[in-house]
Design a protein around this motif. Structure first.
Motif, PDB file in Angstrom:
ATOM      1  N   VAL A   1      17.165  25.182  35.654  1.00 54.12           N
ATOM      2  CA  VAL A   1      16.751  25.152  37.059  1.00 54.12           C
ATOM      3  C   VAL A   1      17.125  23.825  37.708  1.00 54.12           C
ATOM      4  O   VAL A   1      17.522  23.775  38.884  1.00 54.12           O
ATOM      5  CB  VAL A   1      15.233  25.417  37.161  1.00 54.12           C
ATOM      6  N   ALA A   2      17.056  22.743  36.952  1.00 53.41           N
ATOM      7  CA  ALA A   2      17.382  21.423  37.506  1.00 53.41           C
ATOM      8  C   ALA A   2      18.852  21.302  37.885  1.00 53.41           C
ATOM      9  O   ALA A   2      19.219  20.437  38.695  1.00 53.41           O
ATOM     10  CB  ALA A   2      17.019  20.329  36.500  1.00 53.41           C
ATOM     11  N   LEU A   3      19.712  22.154  37.314  1.00 55.53           N
ATOM     12  CA  LEU A   3      21.140  22.096  37.619  1.00 55.53           C
ATOM     13  C   LEU A   3      21.498  22.897  38.866  1.00 55.53           C
ATOM     14  O   LEU A   3      22.614  22.775  39.386  1.00 55.53           O
ATOM     15  CB  LEU A   3      21.941  22.625  36.423  1.00 55.53           C
ATOM     16  N   ALA A   4      20.573  23.702  39.382  1.00 59.02           N
ATOM     17  CA  ALA A   4      20.870  24.578  40.511  1.00 59.02           C
ATOM     18  C   ALA A   4      21.448  23.839  41.720  1.00 59.02           C
ATOM     19  O   ALA A   4      22.425  24.306  42.318  1.00 59.02           O
ATOM     20  CB  ALA A   4      19.627  25.368  40.908  1.00 59.02           C
ATOM     21  N   PRO A   5      20.908  22.680  42.125  1.00 60.90           N
ATOM     22  CA  PRO A   5      21.505  22.001  43.281  1.00 60.90           C
ATOM     23  C   PRO A   5      22.958  21.586  43.049  1.00 60.90           C
ATOM     24  O   PRO A   5      23.780  21.648  43.984  1.00 60.90           O
ATOM     25  CB  PRO A   5      20.602  20.778  43.468  1.00 60.90           C
ATOM     26  N   ALA A   6      23.305  21.171  41.834  1.00 56.47           N
ATOM     27  CA  ALA A   6      24.690  20.806  41.536  1.00 56.47           C
ATOM     28  C   ALA A   6      25.603  22.021  41.595  1.00 56.47           C
ATOM     29  O   ALA A   6      26.736  21.948  42.100  1.00 56.47           O
ATOM     30  CB  ALA A   6      24.775  20.148  40.159  1.00 56.47           C
ATOM     31  N   VAL A   7      25.120  23.149  41.082  1.00 54.16           N
ATOM     32  CA  VAL A   7      25.886  24.388  41.160  1.00 54.16           C
ATOM     33  C   VAL A   7      26.111  24.776  42.612  1.00 54.16           C
ATOM     34  O   VAL A   7      27.228  25.116  43.025  1.00 54.16           O
ATOM     35  CB  VAL A   7      25.162  25.513  40.394  1.00 54.16           C
ATOM     36  N   LEU A   8      25.052  24.736  43.394  1.00 55.10           N
ATOM     37  CA  LEU A   8      25.147  25.114  44.803  1.00 55.10           C
ATOM     38  C   LEU A   8      26.119  24.223  45.561  1.00 55.10           C
ATOM     39  O   LEU A   8      26.900  24.691  46.386  1.00 55.10           O
ATOM     40  CB  LEU A   8      23.760  25.043  45.454  1.00 55.10           C
ATOM     41  N   ALA A   9      26.091  22.938  45.272  1.00 59.09           N
ATOM     42  CA  ALA A   9      26.905  21.979  46.031  1.00 59.09           C
ATOM     43  C   ALA A   9      28.367  21.958  45.603  1.00 59.09           C
ATOM     44  O   ALA A   9      29.254  21.712  46.432  1.00 59.09           O
ATOM     45  CB  ALA A   9      26.311  20.574  45.897  1.00 59.09           C
ATOM     46  N   HIS A  10      28.658  22.227  44.318  1.00 61.06           N
ATOM     47  CA  HIS A  10      29.997  21.917  43.811  1.00 61.06           C
ATOM     48  C   HIS A  10      30.710  23.053  43.093  1.00 61.06           C
ATOM     49  O   HIS A  10      31.931  22.965  42.904  1.00 61.06           O
ATOM     50  CB  HIS A  10      29.914  20.713  42.865  1.00 61.06           C
ATOM     51  N   ALA A  11      30.023  24.107  42.665  1.00 60.04           N
ATOM     52  CA  ALA A  11      30.684  25.191  41.939  1.00 60.04           C
ATOM     53  C   ALA A  11      31.210  26.236  42.914  1.00 60.04           C
ATOM     54  O   ALA A  11      30.557  26.557  43.907  1.00 60.04           O
ATOM     55  CB  ALA A  11      29.720  25.840  40.951  1.00 60.04           C
ATOM     56  N   ARG A  12      32.387  26.764  42.608  1.00 58.28           N
ATOM     57  CA  ARG A  12      32.928  27.844  43.440  1.00 58.28           C
ATOM     58  C   ARG A  12      32.356  29.191  42.991  1.00 58.28           C
ATOM     59  O   ARG A  12      32.090  30.069  43.805  1.00 58.28           O
ATOM     60  CB  ARG A  12      34.446  27.861  43.348  1.00 58.28           C
ATOM     61  N   ALA A  13      32.165  29.353  41.692  1.00 56.37           N
ATOM     62  CA  ALA A  13      31.582  30.566  41.135  1.00 56.37           C
ATOM     63  C   ALA A  13      30.708  30.160  39.957  1.00 56.37           C
ATOM     64  O   ALA A  13      30.954  29.142  39.307  1.00 56.37           O
ATOM     65  CB  ALA A  13      32.660  31.549  40.677  1.00 56.37           C
ATOM     66  N   ALA A  14      29.676  30.958  39.673  1.00 57.81           N
ATOM     67  CA  ALA A  14      28.791  30.635  38.552  1.00 57.81           C
ATOM     68  C   ALA A  14      28.027  31.881  38.135  1.00 57.81           C
ATOM     69  O   ALA A  14      27.809  32.799  38.939  1.00 57.81           O
ATOM     70  CB  ALA A  14      27.819  29.514  38.919  1.00 57.81           C
ATOM     71  N   MET A  15      27.610  31.886  36.870  1.00 56.40           N
ATOM     72  CA  MET A  15      26.778  32.962  36.335  1.00 56.40           C
ATOM     73  C   MET A  15      26.053  32.426  35.117  1.00 56.40           C
ATOM     74  O   MET A  15      26.439  31.416  34.537  1.00 56.40           O
ATOM     75  CB  MET A  15      27.615  34.184  35.975  1.00 56.40           C
ATOM     76  N   ASP A  16      24.986  33.123  34.726  1.00 57.67           N
ATOM     77  CA  ASP A  16      24.304  32.673  33.520  1.00 57.67           C
ATOM     78  C   ASP A  16      24.899  33.398  32.312  1.00 57.67           C
ATOM     79  O   ASP A  16      25.484  34.475  32.424  1.00 57.67           O
ATOM     80  CB  ASP A  16      22.781  32.844  33.636  1.00 57.67           C
ATOM     81  N   LEU A  17      24.792  32.751  31.156  1.00 60.89           N
ATOM     82  CA  LEU A  17      25.341  33.299  29.916  1.00 60.89           C
ATOM     83  C   LEU A  17      24.205  33.944  29.131  1.00 60.89           C
ATOM     84  O   LEU A  17      23.416  33.262  28.487  1.00 60.89           O
ATOM     85  CB  LEU A  17      25.994  32.187  29.091  1.00 60.89           C
ATOM     86  N   SER A  18      24.128  35.256  29.209  1.00 60.88           N
ATOM     87  CA  SER A  18      23.082  35.979  28.496  1.00 60.88           C
ATOM     88  C   SER A  18      23.639  36.860  27.392  1.00 60.88           C
ATOM     89  O   SER A  18      22.950  37.118  26.403  1.00 60.88           O
ATOM     90  CB  SER A  18      22.254  36.817  29.469  1.00 60.88           C
ATOM     91  N   ASP A  19      24.872  37.327  27.537  1.00 60.54           N
ATOM     92  CA  ASP A  19      25.454  38.257  26.569  1.00 60.54           C
ATOM     93  C   ASP A  19      26.567  37.627  25.738  1.00 60.54           C
ATOM     94  O   ASP A  19      27.311  38.337  25.064  1.00 60.54           O
ATOM     95  CB  ASP A  19      25.992  39.497  27.280  1.00 60.54           C
ATOM     96  N   GLY A  20      26.699  36.308  25.789  1.00 61.28           N
ATOM     97  CA  GLY A  20      27.739  35.619  25.034  1.00 61.28           C
ATOM     98  C   GLY A  20      28.871  35.168  25.934  1.00 61.28           C
ATOM     99  O   GLY A  20      29.256  35.861  26.886  1.00 61.28           O
ATOM    100  N   LEU A  21      29.418  33.978  25.641  1.00 60.81           N
ATOM    101  CA  LEU A  21      30.507  33.434  26.461  1.00 60.81           C
ATOM    102  C   LEU A  21      31.693  34.386  26.525  1.00 60.81           C
ATOM    103  O   LEU A  21      32.309  34.553  27.579  1.00 60.81           O
ATOM    104  CB  LEU A  21      30.948  32.085  25.885  1.00 60.81           C
ATOM    105  N   GLY A  22      32.021  35.036  25.406  1.00 62.35           N
ATOM    106  CA  GLY A  22      33.181  35.920  25.400  1.00 62.35           C
ATOM    107  C   GLY A  22      33.075  37.034  26.418  1.00 62.35           C
ATOM    108  O   GLY A  22      33.983  37.245  27.225  1.00 62.35           O
TER     109      GLY A  22
END
Length: 333
Positions: free
Chosen positions: A202-223
């Motif tokens: 949750v603490a990373l959310a502002p950085a994601v919002l400000a600087h990432a073009r796309a994002a998702m959480d990893l729940s089923d494996g990176l692959g």
């Protein structure tokens, strides 16, 4: 001892104290009434966890409650969203005990305090089998700013938060401990804890919002999850396996059993953030992550699909050579 409370008494005793937001109407109505923050879109996410699938039937109920909430908070964090509240649907097995439900409520109360949100409403029913917990989490992002899977572009750098594989290795440790003889008790405890209790970033959310073009959480494996990002964005991706962030226990386990790399990459339950960051924003993203106290690692990049329109994920070793493997991921069906 089996339960003695009726549904209304159960709600009043264990869940009304969690409904601290006025939007919940003290759980005395059929619906909540939530006003989004000015200038914000609502971000909504639903995930369910079930005994025998996402946790063991004998796991402590306070940790089950936390896991159920945290897997949803992980998705909100990956969208740069600030948590607002959640709805809870609780399917109780016939042999539930009041002590279990009290522990469940304590777990939710602790995470509400840690992550700053409130129960808004929900439902309780009887489960024909084991415990099933379904949570719908609500968050807020500035209007039109939510980073989507579709927005990654060739050249974006791929970052993951935290470490990968700990939870999946923790599950493997519980089901096949003979593969982990190289680990001491502290290392085993670390992996087991990561399976039981996700760490939503949750603490990373502002950085994601400000600087990432796309994002998702990893729940089923990176692959599998990165392949989904590639499909949604119409890109391909390259990953340097040597750059995957691993905890010391995971490194020790892999040194003894290199075949465990498939569990690390495809096992799932990481609940870390995968972010596609434009090259010009990398320095700002990593600086913001450092300020937030969340470790991030650059593990690869998005690339264009080849001349025949083929995308997907390619995996490379420390020399840059492609490794001819295809990592999958967790799938319910």
């Amino acid at each position: 001892m089996p339960h003695r409370l009726g549904e209304d008494d159960l709600i009043a005793k264990y869940f009304r104290p969690l409904a601290t937001d006025p939007a919940a109407l003290a759980l005395r109505d059929d619906c909540a009434a939530l006003t989004p923050p000015p200038g914000c879109d609502l971000v909504l996410k639903t995930d369910a966890v079930a005994a025998g699938i996402h946790f063991f039937p004998d796991d402590p109920w306070d940790l089950v409650a936390k896991k159920a909430l945290r897997v949803n908070l992980s998705d909100l964090a990956a969208k740069g969203a600030r948590p607002l509240g959640y709805l809870l649907s609780l399917a109780l097995p016939a042999d539930w005990r009041e002590a279990d439900l009290a522990a469940f409520a304590r777990g939710l109360a602790a995470d509400q305090a840690e992550f700053g949100l409130s129960l808004l409403g929900g439902d309780t029913i009887r489960s024909p089998a084991g415990l099933v917990v379904t949570i719908t989490a609500l968050g807020a992002v500035p209007t039109g700013r939510m980073p989507r899977r579709t927005d990654a572009r060739p050249g974006d750098r791929l970052f993951v938060s935290g470490t990968l594989g700990d939870a999946a290795l923790g599950l493997a440790l519980r089901t096949g401990p003979e593969r982990f003889v190289a680990l001491d008790e502290a290392a085993r405890a670390h992996l087991a804890d990561r399976y039981l209790l996700p760490r939503p970033r949750v603490a990373l959310a502002p950085a994601v919002l400000a600087h990432a073009r796309a994002a998702m959480d990893l729940s089923d494996g990176l692959g599998l999850d990165l392949a989904r990002l590639c499909t949604a964005s119409g890109c391909a991706a390259e990953i340097d396996l040597a750059r995957l962030p691993l905890s010391p226990p995971a490194r020790t386990a892999l040194a003894a059993r290199p075949d465990l790399i498939e569990i690390v990459v495809a096992g799932g339950d990481d609940y870390e953030i995968l972010a596609a960051v434009p090259p010009e924003a990398v320095a700002d993203f990593t600086a913001a992550a450092s300020v937030a106290g969340v470790p991030v690692a650059a593990v690869g990049r998005m690339i264009a699909v080849d001349g025949e329109g083929r995308g997907g994920v390619s995996w490379r070793d420390s020399t840059g050579a492609e490794i001819p493997i295809a990592f999958g991921g967790f799938c319910h069906f």
